[in-house]
Design an enzyme around this catalytic site. Sequence first.
Site, PDB file in Angstrom:
ATOM      1  N   CYS A 187       0.956  -1.363   0.004  1.00 51.00           N
ATOM      2  CA  CYS A 187      -0.097   0.174  -0.018  1.00 51.00           C
ATOM      3  C   CYS A 187       0.916   1.223   0.063  1.00 51.00           C
ATOM      4  CB  CYS A 187      -0.744   0.041   1.269  1.00 51.00           C
ATOM      5  SG  CYS A 187      -1.683   1.624   1.555  1.00 51.00           S
ATOM      6  N   ILE A 188       0.660   2.093  -1.168  1.00 47.67           N
ATOM      7  CA  ILE A 188       1.510   3.327  -1.197  1.00 47.67           C
ATOM      8  C   ILE A 188       1.492   4.146   0.100  1.00 47.67           C
ATOM      9  CG2 ILE A 188      -0.112   4.563  -2.523  1.00 47.67           C
ATOM     10  CD1 ILE A 188       2.265   5.583  -4.173  1.00 47.67           C
TER      11      ILE A 188
END
Lengths: 139, 93, 116
Positions: free
Chosen positions: A85-86
Amino acid sequence: MTNPATPKTFTLVITGAPYSSQAPQSALHFARAALEQGHSIDRVFLYGDGVHLASSLATPPSDETNWSQVWAEFLEHHGIPGVACIASALRRGLVDEKEQARYELASENLRSPFTIAGLGEWVEGQTRSFRTLYFHAGD
Amino acid sequence: MTAFHTLHILNKTPDHPRFSECLGTLGTDDALILTENGVLALATEINLKTSRIYALTPDVEARGMAGTTRNSILVDYPEMVDLTLQAQRVISW
Amino acid sequence: METLVIIDQPPYGSWTGREALDMAFALAAFDQTASLLFSGAGVNWLRNRQITDAIGQKSVEKNLSAAPVFGISAILADASACRRYGLGPQDLPDGVVLTEMDAKLLARYSHTVFAG
């Protein structure tokens, strides 16, 4: 009741970090068992502290398993996408070349074949999979 | 194996707040699988609220619990994969 | 297909609740039905007048108040946890529904998730 013999698709979400939790190990054992039974894994999504699994810099003592490396090899071998997840990743100092350039950071440290992307990848995994399983820290 | 509604995967010790939350939501047709630290519940006399209790063998053995499994059914990872597919839903606590 | 995102950890002491909220918002953004349930110590998200400047964090009150705008279907709070932490119905933000976290509640959702 589902016939377990019918191949099914899983998405695995790992939220526990290696060396702080058992989550990456448990997830890997589960993933191996699922594939051996003919099931498939749509993707592995790293969220929260789980993004540390995608670090290329983790260097445990030589008599301990390097879970980042083992997971990367597993994903590579089976062609399974591993996505961090960024938002979780950037907060915790996990960056790929693109984010390194964007934020003018000293280095990148994302281990191949992991990629960085948004939570949409998790939503898509959940939508496409028969089961989405979470591997959280145990503490 | 019998069908059940929800499979609850519990990897916390009985001292973790989520342990009680999990037990509080167990339905009569639900099953519980204890993994990681969750297997330590088998060393206690806590009422696990369901008769369908599974425990993951590698975690049981790693914690020296092989002789203390109460009324649980020991399963390996392939059996755990099957359990997640037999349930209508799975919740990882 | 509806997802219930449970927040059972209080704000500020960890990031798990914020990351749970992000999960719920992401589901809604991709047209999936999502609801939030505050349980255990997580009900402390719902207190009024959280003044956070001195700890260097943004108040979660604002984040949470955006939930209806983002399309979150329902915001639920476990009634017994609210009682335990001294939160009466009048203390809760508008739109929060008191409920009992039990098998019947969870059976309504095809997915129940925690952020960590």
